[in-house]
Design a protein around this motif. Sequence first.
Motif, PDB file in Angstrom:
ATOM      1  N   ALA A   1      -2.280   7.292   0.435  1.00  0.00           N
ATOM      2  CA  ALA A   1      -3.672   6.939   0.734  1.00  0.00           C
ATOM      3  C   ALA A   1      -4.094   7.518   2.075  1.00  0.00           C
ATOM      4  CB  ALA A   1      -3.839   5.424   0.742  1.00  0.00           C
ATOM      5  N   ARG A   2      -5.362   7.801   2.204  1.00  0.00           N
ATOM      6  CA  ARG A   2      -5.862   8.430   3.424  1.00  0.00           C
ATOM      7  C   ARG A   2      -6.609   7.456   4.326  1.00  0.00           C
ATOM      8  NH1 ARG A   2      -8.923  13.664   2.044  1.00  0.00           N
ATOM      9  NH2 ARG A   2      -8.521  14.002   4.257  1.00  0.00           N
ATOM     10  N   TYR A   3      -6.514   6.182   4.012  1.00  0.00           N
ATOM     11  CA  TYR A   3      -7.115   5.165   4.875  1.00  0.00           C
ATOM     12  C   TYR A   3      -6.251   3.922   4.816  1.00  0.00           C
ATOM     13  CZ  TYR A   3     -10.399   1.958   7.028  1.00  0.00           C
ATOM     14  OH  TYR A   3     -10.978   1.033   7.861  1.00  0.00           O
ATOM     15  N   ASP A   4      -6.095   3.262   5.938  1.00  0.00           N
ATOM     16  CA  ASP A   4      -5.218   2.092   6.032  1.00  0.00           C
ATOM     17  C   ASP A   4      -5.932   0.852   5.485  1.00  0.00           C
ATOM     18  OD1 ASP A   4      -3.447   0.110   6.624  1.00  0.00           O
ATOM     19  OD2 ASP A   4      -3.453   0.433   8.805  1.00  0.00           O
TER      20      ASP A   4
ATOM     21  N   ASP B   1       0.831  -1.201   0.000  1.00  0.00           N
ATOM     22  CA  ASP B   1       0.000   0.000   0.000  1.00  0.00           C
ATOM     23  C   ASP B   1       0.871   1.259   0.000  1.00  0.00           C
ATOM     24  OD1 ASP B   1       0.982  -0.054   2.562  1.00  0.00           O
ATOM     25  OD2 ASP B   1      -0.950   0.363   3.518  1.00  0.00           O
ATOM     26  N   THR B   2       0.248   2.426   0.186  1.00  0.00           N
ATOM     27  CA  THR B   2       0.945   3.702   0.031  1.00  0.00           C
ATOM     28  C   THR B   2       0.771   4.617   1.242  1.00  0.00           C
ATOM     29  OG1 THR B   2      -0.948   4.875  -0.907  1.00  0.00           O
ATOM     30  CG2 THR B   2       0.419   3.623  -2.442  1.00  0.00           C
TER      31      THR B   2
END
Lengths: 174, 174, 174, 174, 174
Positions: C33-36, C29-30
């Motif tokens: 991003a604004r959510y895990d 993932d990154t």
Amino acid sequence: MGFKILAKMINYWRRDDNQVIDMKIGICDTTFARYDMASAAVDEIKQHIGNLKIIRRTVPGVKDLPVACKKLIEEEGCEMVMALGMPGPEKIDKICAHEASTGLIQAQLMTNTHILEVFVHEDEGKDEKDLKFLADNRAREHAQNLVKMIFKPDKLKKEAGTGMREGHPDKGPL
Amino acid sequence: MGFKILAKMINYWRRDDNQVIDMKIGICDTTFARYDMASAAVDEIKQHIGNLKIIRRTVPGVKDLPVACKKLIEEEGCEMVMALGMPGPEKIDKICAHEASTGLIQAQLMTNTHILEVFVHEDEGKDEKDLKFLADNRAREHAQNLVKMIFKPDKLKKEAGTGMREGHPDKGPL
Amino acid sequence: MGFKILAKMINYWRRDDNQVIDMKIGICDTTFARYDMASAAVDEIKQHIGNLKIIRRTVPGVKDLPVACKKLIEEEGCEMVMALGMPGPEKIDKICAHEASTGLIQAQLMTNTHILEVFVHEDEGKDEKDLKFLADNRAREHAQNLVKMIFKPDKLKKEAGTGMREGHPDKGPL
Amino acid sequence: MGFKILAKMINYWRRDDNQVIDMKIGICDTTFARYDMASAAVDEIKQHIGNLKIIRRTVPGVKDLPVACKKLIEEEGCEMVMALGMPGPEKIDKICAHEASTGLIQAQLMTNTHILEVFVHEDEGKDEKDLKFLADNRAREHAQNLVKMIFKPDKLKKEAGTGMREGHPDKGPL
Amino acid sequence: MGFKILAKMINYWRRDDNQVIDMKIGICDTTFARYDMASAAVDEIKQHIGNLKIIRRTVPGVKDLPVACKKLIEEEGCEMVMALGMPGPEKIDKICAHEASTGLIQAQLMTNTHILEVFVHEDEGKDEKDLKFLADNRAREHAQNLVKMIFKPDKLKKEAGTGMREGHPDKGPL
């Protein structure tokens, strides 16, 4: 790759033997273009380096450039190539140019060899005279880039981040 | 790949011998860009890790970056590369940036090596001063990313999904 | 490929020996991003299969995902990978997402391994709460897809052509 | 390629032995699609050739098709594959379809094997009934194409330049 | 590549033996096209060179051309290929043409062999009669390009930068 390595070996051997730089450069252009940018590029290169061997190829359009350049590298032993083209002004021409550019980058990645793309879009000039001037100028300034990339990489490093433009006046650093 | 593996072997051998990390990092930028983002990136990296060997290359424009980065990996043995560029504001410049990005991803897949793309679009800033600030900032924050990716991957994992932004203020998690 | 084949051989050998499925799965993932989403995906997978080894990686943005996933496959021996990202709402973000997707497909073709792309665009949600719900949901439903692809391919075949949607309500068959 | 060549050798050996054509065909579809186009395609193929071995796979969406088709060719020994999908009506869905198509062409080039893409866009039909009819029809007409490509290439040659359309009425020659 | 090299060796051996040029050329077209451009191309080639062996293939649409052309090169030993197609007038057709073109360039790079793309877009003509004339003309003029590329490369070099157009009247040099 076999061809290229063989050609390089022959080049290096000659170099040791004769103390002459006889590196091969490829120049590929199109019959679609409306100005002979290749001759301008060759003329410019020769003003800077005398004994560079230049191999020229002409193909119909920009989409034929990627494989032609790859063949210049792998079958003719060119160590750097210029790909010159003049995409038309229509939407379809822009897509052709995009496809050609994508192919040229791919060809570079497959050969680990630089191919300098020199495209002038037909709608970049104010009129035909301006377009002709732009095409000649951009071909020459990219020919200078080629010379720097091979023989004067430190000069390029000094120009890093200085807003250079090929064909148009430089924009300069912020 | 041969070059890279050889370079890695030499690196590891040195490491065992001297207890010194002398990994090679590549930094590639353009003469087209209007700010020397590479120097900012190098300065930032050096603040975090002293003895990292950095190899710099400068090419004319963003479309020349993919093969230049691939050469830094395969011919110079770099274990990670930063590709810095500043695409112009016109539609054609956006297409160039897209082609360059596609090529950079391809170069990564062909080498199994990360190339951090650091592009600042000329129309991203409110004015020239803002653009300069943004370019310096983004180069530095991506240099920090590079340091984390190599030496502190767990720190990156803690930041997963937290809305980090390079150059601009972070957006934060939802 | 060498790495992957070796890892597979070791996996199969262990399987025979211990009667335990210890297949490796990659989750990438990154920080952008604004959510895990990765944690949601891992949680969902663990609810279905206990003893699956999951290797996590976090990279800055979606364009860093393709090579990270390829490394998880070729250097870590993962037999399937999830690539989670949250592209921004601007036009430039859409282009980044397109480049990342193209790279992810290329990485799959180069490795003959599935990489499930789980992207949630920041402008997909009505508001931040809705976006958060969507991101969690899509990550989980694609985690279920991963489980089906590995362990229950026949269940997927029964759902063929039934208008399944991940994150949103299913559309159903015509 | 090893797998494919082995599978082909086994096929040819069987053919000599039993005078039975037991070529393998791959059919890959999605759970995202809203109509079971794969069953229509299989039904159509069976009406023309009885003893063709068909291997089916179902993946979540169209972007999962390229690698699934490549695996059917390289790991299962399929000599031709159909890739069936139904991209949604939104702009993002169009981009997904474009990425999938690009990947399917790449998969074909990597395997020297035809993959017939059968995509029906959700906004192609006037209403749901029309869309269903179109999906069934297109799947069947492409199944006929597959049969011609393998067993009746001369029939295809006779139809060259005649304005054939799959799913819709033929446009005919100019 | 093995096939191609073998085919070339056989060709050269024959040539030495019989003093006959029996190079193979591939012509690939579609059933989607509304004019038989392949026959026009074959007719034109035969007017210039008698004893060229031409291998024809017909596939459903333009997206099937890339792999068909690559097979003509690698499995049939063709030394140059023409890919003829007539993309429809809709937006989706334009995207198909773009995907096909990208694939054709990729096929060329994978084989170091020229594939001349001859596409006529259905909306290029004023009416059906004009479109038919354009299709016939473009096929013939590209067939002439093929002849020049193989037998008269110097003639192409003389036309470099002269604004040649295939199908339409030449634009001429600036």
